[in-house]
Design a protein around this motif. Structure first.
Motif, PDB file in Angstrom:
ATOM      1  N   ASN A  15       0.749  -1.195  -0.140  1.00 45.67           N
ATOM      2  CA  ASN A  15       0.002  -0.011  -0.011  1.00 45.67           C
ATOM      3  C   ASN A  15       0.803   1.201   0.045  1.00 45.67           C
ATOM      4  OD1 ASN A  15      -2.571  -0.856  -0.150  1.00 45.67           O
ATOM      5  ND2 ASN A  15      -2.572  -1.660   1.913  1.00 45.67           N
ATOM      6  N   CYS A  18       2.042   1.779  -3.425  1.00 46.05           N
ATOM      7  CA  CYS A  18       0.899   2.042  -4.402  1.00 46.05           C
ATOM      8  C   CYS A  18       0.821   3.552  -4.280  1.00 46.05           C
ATOM      9  CB  CYS A  18      -0.222   1.184  -4.074  1.00 46.05           C
ATOM     10  SG  CYS A  18      -0.217  -0.419  -4.390  1.00 46.05           S
ATOM     11  N   ASP A  19       0.517   3.916  -3.036  1.00 44.54           N
ATOM     12  CA  ASP A  19       0.476   5.729  -2.889  1.00 44.54           C
ATOM     13  C   ASP A  19       1.473   6.469  -3.479  1.00 44.54           C
ATOM     14  OD1 ASP A  19      -1.748   5.252  -1.487  1.00 44.54           O
ATOM     15  OD2 ASP A  19      -0.746   5.186   0.838  1.00 44.54           O
ATOM     16  N   MET A  21       3.466   5.551  -6.120  1.00 47.16           N
ATOM     17  CA  MET A  21       3.641   5.624  -7.383  1.00 47.16           C
ATOM     18  C   MET A  21       2.309   5.899  -8.067  1.00 47.16           C
ATOM     19  SD  MET A  21       4.043   1.571  -7.937  1.00 47.16           S
ATOM     20  CE  MET A  21       3.589   1.519  -9.951  1.00 47.16           C
ATOM     21  N   ASP A  22       1.381   5.988  -7.150  1.00 51.55           N
ATOM     22  CA  ASP A  22      -0.079   6.451  -7.652  1.00 51.55           C
ATOM     23  C   ASP A  22      -0.520   5.140  -8.537  1.00 51.55           C
ATOM     24  OD1 ASP A  22      -2.433   7.618  -7.713  1.00 51.55           O
ATOM     25  OD2 ASP A  22      -1.615   9.050  -9.470  1.00 51.55           O
ATOM     26  N   ASP A  24      -2.651   2.449 -10.528  1.00 55.13           N
ATOM     27  CA  ASP A  24      -4.139   2.327 -10.829  1.00 55.13           C
ATOM     28  C   ASP A  24      -5.066   1.754  -9.868  1.00 55.13           C
ATOM     29  OD1 ASP A  24      -6.049   2.195 -13.342  1.00 55.13           O
ATOM     30  OD2 ASP A  24      -6.639   0.638 -12.121  1.00 55.13           O
ATOM     31  N   SER A  25      -6.237   2.366  -9.421  1.00 54.15           N
ATOM     32  CA  SER A  25      -7.050   1.901  -8.103  1.00 54.15           C
ATOM     33  C   SER A  25      -7.458   0.449  -8.344  1.00 54.15           C
ATOM     34  CB  SER A  25      -7.742   2.719  -7.738  1.00 54.15           C
ATOM     35  OG  SER A  25      -8.900   2.761  -8.651  1.00 54.15           O
ATOM     36  N   ARG A  28      -4.743  -1.926  -7.914  1.00 51.02           N
ATOM     37  CA  ARG A  28      -4.620  -2.258  -6.292  1.00 51.02           C
ATOM     38  C   ARG A  28      -5.641  -3.068  -5.713  1.00 51.02           C
ATOM     39  NH1 ARG A  28      -2.939   3.341  -2.885  1.00 51.02           N
ATOM     40  NH2 ARG A  28      -3.148   2.283  -0.994  1.00 51.02           N
ATOM     41  N   TYR A 392      12.948   7.560  -7.705  1.00 51.33           N
ATOM     42  CA  TYR A 392      11.906   7.801  -6.379  1.00 51.33           C
ATOM     43  C   TYR A 392      12.527   8.254  -5.228  1.00 51.33           C
ATOM     44  CZ  TYR A 392       8.290   5.939  -9.706  1.00 51.33           C
ATOM     45  OH  TYR A 392       7.302   5.896 -10.745  1.00 51.33           O
ATOM     46  N   LYS A 406       4.759  -1.754 -11.712  1.00 51.70           N
ATOM     47  CA  LYS A 406       4.561  -1.031 -12.926  1.00 51.70           C
ATOM     48  C   LYS A 406       4.368  -2.080 -14.184  1.00 51.70           C
ATOM     49  CE  LYS A 406       7.396   3.246 -12.550  1.00 51.70           C
ATOM     50  NZ  LYS A 406       6.555   4.225 -13.272  1.00 51.70           N
ATOM     51  N   GLU A 409       0.729  -3.417 -13.612  1.00 52.08           N
ATOM     52  CA  GLU A 409      -0.321  -2.559 -14.168  1.00 52.08           C
ATOM     53  C   GLU A 409      -0.324  -2.298 -15.772  1.00 52.08           C
ATOM     54  OE1 GLU A 409       0.897   1.723 -13.270  1.00 52.08           O
ATOM     55  OE2 GLU A 409      -1.004   2.147 -12.639  1.00 52.08           O
TER      56      GLU A 409
END
Ligand code: NAD
Length: 419
Positions: A15, A18-19, A21-22, A24-25, A28, A392, A406, A409
């Motif tokens: 999590n 995920c936050d 690298m934003d 895709d919800s 996630r 990053y 990545k 996704e």
């Protein structure tokens, strides 16, 4: 117990990344839980004629990138939470090192050390039969993990083959990896995870300009992963000074012979009593100052308590999930670097993939070829993680998760989510 909350810890890392690298919800949401959780109970007749009921798990986390892939663990602490976490780590690992495989894990809650060889073989065969078509060479491919080995894999393969239609038998060798070489296994699989850990350490040493021949190291767990890593690092001239396993801790500042210790553990089942070295407590292991520590036993071994004791430059995670988030925080404050499990122990699944490919193509690769290909893959993954740490401004674990997620996704975006 060591493995409690492992799934929570893995999700926490997931999590956070995920936050960052934003991600895709929808991706996630999908990856937050495994696709399938298979739990079976099966009876086995023991040598004394009585029956015992065993509980087995196979958790299939993701098959987005290819068939489910992951080890089978035999240990008395195996539980759903743990197997779910380990399955998720497999998805992340396979994607990170760019294998066309998904993530899974399995296990049986029992201690094989307490049963005869015949009883363990029966447990393996009944478990394989109970899983039935939930596994398959193009669907879900088990491998060895803690408490299992090439012998376990060949029994799984034989059982599966005997349940197949005759025309499918010989296409079914790839049902498991980590088999003995004489039964369709590959050269280099037994050593792959441990030597892979050391291949990652070699890249790290290049990156940090460290001369490995001048380093000291310690290892927790001297089984498959720990002993091969021990020998490989010894071959660089590094000095092994402390080892801990379920039987105790041995420390020798003059250096422990990694090869002789491997033979001793094979014969005696653990490190206690080796060359009359006094058996010490677990804390002595963690407080022994070394350049490199390789945890190669259970998860959740480095909590904030152990991390506070440690004086280590690098932790190379041979085990899955050995460092808790709080332990990691303490280590970061001490500037200890971590080569995370999904990278450091990926050698095992990489060579499992090579075995699967050889089975599919009826090919045989020699050990040099296997190790050359392994090194190439791990080195590429290591340097892509280093690049990501710069992009990053993050540590290597975070970078490894970002690289892996990545790829997943992108795959979801290109394929779309059914229906
Ligand atoms: P193994 O069964 O061969 O060895 C396990 C080792 O852990 C033994 O030395 C045992 O004494 C030690 N151990 C068990 N309980 C302990 C305790 N409470 N305290 C200290 N030591 C303890 O297992 P393995 O295959 O070497 O796996 C070790 C780790 O590496 C696991 O976390 C596994 O998931 C991970 N791993 C294994 C592979 C593989 O190919 N075998 C691949 C990737 C990751």
């Amino acid at each position: 117990m060591g493995n409690q909350r492992l799934f929570e810890y893995v999700l926490q890392n997931f999590n956070n990344v995920c936050d960052m690298m934003d991600l895709d919800s929808s991706v996630r949401t999908i990856l937050s839980q495994p696709k399938n959780e298979i739990i079976v109970h099966f009876p086995v007749q023991l040598d004394d004629g009585t029956y015992e009921l065993f509980k087995g798990y196979r958790i299939q986390h993701s098959n987005m990138l290819g068939p489910y892939k992951g080890g089978i663990r035999y240990h008395e602490d195996v539980r759903l939470d743990e197997v779910k976490a380990l399955a998720m780590l497999m998805t992340i690992k396979c994607s990170l090192v760019n294998l066309p495989l998904g993530g899974a894990k399995g296990g049986i809650k029992f201690s094989p050390r307490k049963y005869s060889e015949e009883e363990v073989d029966k447990v393996t065969r009944r478990f394989t039969a109970a899983l039935g078509n939930n596994i398959g060479p193009a669907h879900d491919i088990p491998a060895p993990d803690m408490g299992t080995n090439a012998q376990t894999m060949v029994k799984m393969m034989d059982t599966y083959m005997n349940m197949c239609n005759p025309d499918q038998k010989h296409n079914s060798r790839g049902i498991v990896t980590g088999k003995p070489v004489d039964c369709g296994g590959t050269e280099g699989r037994a050593s792959a995870t441990g030597t892979g850990v050391v291949m990652c350490i070699e890249e790290w040493a290049k990156h940090r300009r460290v001369d490995l021949s001048k380093t000291t190291y310690s290892i927790q767990g001297y089984g498959n992963v720990g002993s091969w890593a021990g020998v490989a690092l010894h071959n660089h001239g590094a000095k092994l000074v402390a080892v801990n396993d379920h039987t105790g801790t041995i420390v020798d500042e003059r250096g422990i012979d990694s090869h002789a210790l491997r033979d001793y553990v094979k014969e005696h089942g653990g490190v206690a009593g080796y060359r009359d070295l006094e058996t010490q407590d677990r804390n002595t292991f963690f407080s022994t100052k070394v350049d490199i520590m390789i945890p190669a036993a259970l998860e959740n071994q480095i909590t904030e308590i152990e991390a506070k004791l440690m004086d280590v430059r690098l932790v190379a995670e041979g085990a899955n999930g050995p460092t808790t988030p709080k332990g990691e925080k303490v280590l970061k404050k001490k500037d200890t670097e971590i080569l995370p499990d999904v990278l450091a122990n990926a050698g095992g699944v990489i060579v499992s993939y090579f075995e699967w490919v050889q089975n599919k193509r009826s090919e045989y690769w020699d050990e040099d070829e296997v190790n050359h290909k392994l090194k190439k893959k791990l080195s590429k993954a290591f340097w892509s993680c280093v690049e990501m740490t710069q992009d990053y401004d993050c540590d290597i674990r975070t970078a490894a998760y970002i690289g892996s997620l990545k790829r997943l996704e992108s795959s979801y975006k290109l394929r779309g989510i059914f229906p």
